[in-house]
Design an enzyme around this catalytic site. Sequence first.
Site, mmCIF file in Angstrom:
data_model
loop_
_atom_site.group_PDB
_atom_site.id
_atom_site.type_symbol
_atom_site.label_atom_id
_atom_site.label_comp_id
_atom_site.label_asym_id
_atom_site.label_seq_id
_atom_site.Cartn_x
_atom_site.Cartn_y
_atom_site.Cartn_z
ATOM 1 N N SER A 131 0.835 -1.207 0.000
ATOM 2 C CA SER A 131 0.000 0.000 0.000
ATOM 3 C C SER A 131 0.867 1.254 0.000
ATOM 4 O O SER A 131 1.734 1.415 0.871
ATOM 5 C CB SER A 131 -0.886 0.045 1.246
ATOM 6 O OG SER A 131 -2.001 -0.762 1.075
ATOM 7 N N HIS A 162 -3.324 1.044 -4.703
ATOM 8 C CA HIS A 162 -2.933 -0.129 -5.484
ATOM 9 C C HIS A 162 -3.415 0.109 -6.916
ATOM 10 O O HIS A 162 -4.586 -0.111 -7.243
ATOM 11 C CB HIS A 162 -3.547 -1.406 -4.897
ATOM 12 C CG HIS A 162 -2.951 -1.794 -3.571
ATOM 13 N ND1 HIS A 162 -1.917 -2.680 -3.458
ATOM 14 C CD2 HIS A 162 -3.234 -1.375 -2.315
ATOM 15 C CE1 HIS A 162 -1.592 -2.809 -2.173
ATOM 16 N NE2 HIS A 162 -2.375 -2.017 -1.466
ATOM 17 N N HIS A 184 -6.140 -8.545 -2.116
ATOM 18 C CA HIS A 184 -6.295 -8.865 -0.690
ATOM 19 C C HIS A 184 -7.521 -9.741 -0.469
ATOM 20 O O HIS A 184 -8.521 -9.641 -1.188
ATOM 21 C CB HIS A 184 -6.470 -7.577 0.132
ATOM 22 C CG HIS A 184 -5.370 -6.576 -0.032
ATOM 23 N ND1 HIS A 184 -5.350 -5.659 -1.049
ATOM 24 C CD2 HIS A 184 -4.248 -6.358 0.707
ATOM 25 C CE1 HIS A 184 -4.261 -4.898 -0.936
ATOM 26 N NE2 HIS A 184 -3.575 -5.308 0.118
ATOM 27 N N TYR A 186 -9.623 -9.372 1.863
ATOM 28 C CA TYR A 186 -10.811 -8.590 2.233
ATOM 29 C C TYR A 186 -11.521 -7.993 1.027
ATOM 30 O O TYR A 186 -12.654 -7.513 1.137
ATOM 31 C CB TYR A 186 -10.446 -7.479 3.245
ATOM 32 C CG TYR A 186 -9.490 -6.423 2.727
ATOM 33 C CD1 TYR A 186 -9.882 -5.430 1.844
ATOM 34 C CD2 TYR A 186 -8.152 -6.429 3.143
ATOM 35 C CE1 TYR A 186 -9.001 -4.475 1.374
ATOM 36 C CE2 TYR A 186 -7.266 -5.476 2.683
ATOM 37 C CZ TYR A 186 -7.691 -4.503 1.797
ATOM 38 O OH TYR A 186 -6.801 -3.569 1.323
ATOM 39 N N GLU A 187 -10.864 -8.014 -0.144
ATOM 40 C CA GLU A 187 -11.533 -7.526 -1.353
ATOM 41 C C GLU A 187 -12.560 -8.551 -1.853
ATOM 42 O O GLU A 187 -13.282 -8.296 -2.819
ATOM 43 C CB GLU A 187 -10.509 -7.247 -2.450
ATOM 44 C CG GLU A 187 -9.611 -6.068 -2.156
ATOM 45 C CD GLU A 187 -8.510 -5.904 -3.200
ATOM 46 O OE1 GLU A 187 -8.787 -5.386 -4.290
ATOM 47 O OE2 GLU A 187 -7.363 -6.324 -2.919
ATOM 48 N N ALA A 214 2.590 -2.479 3.840
ATOM 49 C CA ALA A 214 2.423 -1.482 4.900
ATOM 50 C C ALA A 214 1.861 -2.239 6.094
ATOM 51 O O ALA A 214 0.969 -3.076 5.923
ATOM 52 C CB ALA A 214 1.432 -0.412 4.439
ATOM 53 N N MET A 317 -2.316 -7.129 6.252
ATOM 54 C CA MET A 317 -3.441 -7.868 5.640
ATOM 55 C C MET A 317 -3.010 -8.526 4.338
ATOM 56 O O MET A 317 -3.825 -8.679 3.418
ATOM 57 C CB MET A 317 -4.608 -6.905 5.372
ATOM 58 C CG MET A 317 -5.083 -6.129 6.580
ATOM 59 S SD MET A 317 -6.378 -4.959 6.152
ATOM 60 C CE MET A 317 -6.391 -3.896 7.592
ATOM 61 N N SER A 318 -1.745 -8.886 4.238
ATOM 62 C CA SER A 318 -1.299 -9.441 2.941
ATOM 63 C C SER A 318 -0.055 -10.305 3.137
ATOM 64 O O SER A 318 0.222 -10.788 4.234
ATOM 65 C CB SER A 318 -0.979 -8.292 1.972
ATOM 66 O OG SER A 318 0.144 -7.555 2.451
ATOM 67 N N ASN A 341 2.134 2.726 11.076
ATOM 68 C CA ASN A 341 1.430 3.200 12.281
ATOM 69 C C ASN A 341 1.855 2.334 13.454
ATOM 70 O O ASN A 341 2.250 1.186 13.271
ATOM 71 C CB ASN A 341 -0.096 3.128 12.089
ATOM 72 C CG ASN A 341 -0.563 1.757 11.626
ATOM 73 O OD1 ASN A 341 -0.263 1.336 10.506
ATOM 74 N ND2 ASN A 341 -1.282 1.064 12.465
ATOM 75 N N HIS A 357 -6.316 4.372 6.981
ATOM 76 C CA HIS A 357 -5.644 4.135 5.698
ATOM 77 C C HIS A 357 -4.978 5.396 5.141
ATOM 78 O O HIS A 357 -3.948 5.311 4.472
ATOM 79 C CB HIS A 357 -6.643 3.545 4.688
ATOM 80 C CG HIS A 357 -5.990 2.985 3.464
ATOM 81 N ND1 HIS A 357 -5.001 2.015 3.505
ATOM 82 C CD2 HIS A 357 -6.152 3.265 2.139
ATOM 83 C CE1 HIS A 357 -4.603 1.714 2.270
ATOM 84 N NE2 HIS A 357 -5.281 2.470 1.426
#
Length: 387
Positions: A131, A162, A184, A186-187, A214, A317-318, A341, A357
Site C-alpha cells: 500500500s 494499489h 487482498h 478482504y476484497e 504497509a 493484511m497481505s 502506524n 488508511h
Amino acid sequence: MTGYKVANGNGTTNGTNGSTNGNKSAEYIAQENPTMCSRDCCSGPGGSRKGNTCTDKKGAKAGSLNTEKIIPTPQSLLGNGKILCEITPEELRALRVLNEDTYPYEVIEEIADFITKGSGMRPKIGIICGSGLGSLADIIQDPKIFEYEKIPNFPVSTVEGHAGRLVVGTLEGATVMAMQGRFHFYEGYPLAKCSMPVRVMKLCGVEYLFATNAAGGINPRFAVGDIMLMHDHVNMLGFAGNSPLQGPNDPRFGPRFPALVNSYNKDLINKAIEIGKAMGIESNIHVGVYSCLGGPNYETIAELKALRMMGVDAVGMSTVHEVITARHCDMKVFAFSLITNKCATEYSDKKDEEANHDEVMAVAKNRQKACCELVARLIREIHSASA
Ligand SMILES: O=P(O)(O)O[C@@H]1C[C@H](O)[C@@H](CO)O1
Ligand SMILES: Nc1nc2[nH]cnc2c(=O)[nH]1
C-alpha cells in the site's frame, strides 16, 4: 411474486426477494420456468440439473425466457449484461476462471505467455508493491505496462494505493516485473486468487520474490517509518484453516506438503541489513515477525495484545499467502514491512492511536524514497552476483 432459486455453489436458496450470492452464483434457475438455461446445462459436464437440459437452452433462445424471473447477480451480468445462454465458449471460460477459486496450470501459463511475449522479457525478480509503495515500480526502466484489466483472466485491484498494473522492465541491470497493486482477501478474493500472480511470475521465469507491505508496528521498539525485514510469519488465516494451497495440488508448481521453515532468505536479509547501514538508516531497520489478518478492519486492543504474546512484531493484511505460494514453487523470498502506524496495545480514549488508511498512505509516501533505494540496491547485488 414468482419464486426463484439462486445457485450459490453450496446448494440453492429459495426466496422471493434478494439473492444469496456465493462465489459461484453465476448460474440461476427459474423454478417455474423449466425453459431457463443454467450454466451447467450450457457448459456440458455435470450439467444435468432437473428441469434444465439443452432443450431448455433452445427454448430460451426461442424467446420463451421470462426475464422477470431472473435474479441478476454481479456475475450473471458480466459480459455486457448478456445472460449466460448467449455467451460464447471463450467468454464462458473466462467467466468460469473468474469465478473459480483456483487457477489451472494452463491458465497461469497463458497469462505468463501473454506477459513474456507482450514485453519481450523474461524477468528474474518479481516485486509486489505494498500500500502506497507503488513507486517501487516507477523506478523500473524501459517499462512495459500491462493494466490488470487487459490481462486475460487477471483479477482487478479495488484498493486505494494499489494502481492495478504489472510493470516489466529493468532495474539495476536486472529484468524485473512488479505488481503495482496486489489482491487482498478482504476484497473478496480467495487466497489462491490473491497469490495467483506469484505463480504467473514463476512461469515468467522469476526466481526471487520481493514482497513489500504497509503494516502496523506491534513491537514497542518500532517507530512509524521504520522498515521491518521479515524473517518469519504467523499465518493467522492458516490457523483458521485457510491456505492459498488448498484444493488439488499440481506438482508442476510444487509439493502437496511444502515446508515453510527458512522461508525468508537469510542471505538477502543480511545483505539488506548491510545496505541499511550503508544508507545510514540502520537504526530504522529491524528484523521481525509479520502476521496477516483478514481485514479490512484494523485490530482490537485485545487482538493486538494476543499477537504480541505470540511473538508478532508487525501486523498487516497481505504477504503471507504470497510467500507461501512463492515457497511452494521454490522461489527465493525477500519481504519487508514499512511500519506505517504504531499499534496501541493499551486501552485509551485517544483518537490519534486509531489506525487509518490515509495515515498508512501518507507514511508510505514519505518513506518511498528509502524503500526504493533499499530494493534497488539489493537487486543490484543479486544481479551483479549472478552476472
Ligand atoms: O497491501 P498492503 O498489505 O501493503 O496494505 C495494508 C493492508 C491494507 O491493504 C492496507 C490498510 O491500510 O494496508
Ligand atoms: N492489519 C493491519 N494492517 C495494516 N496495514 C497498515 N497498518 C495496519 C495495521 O495496523 N493493521
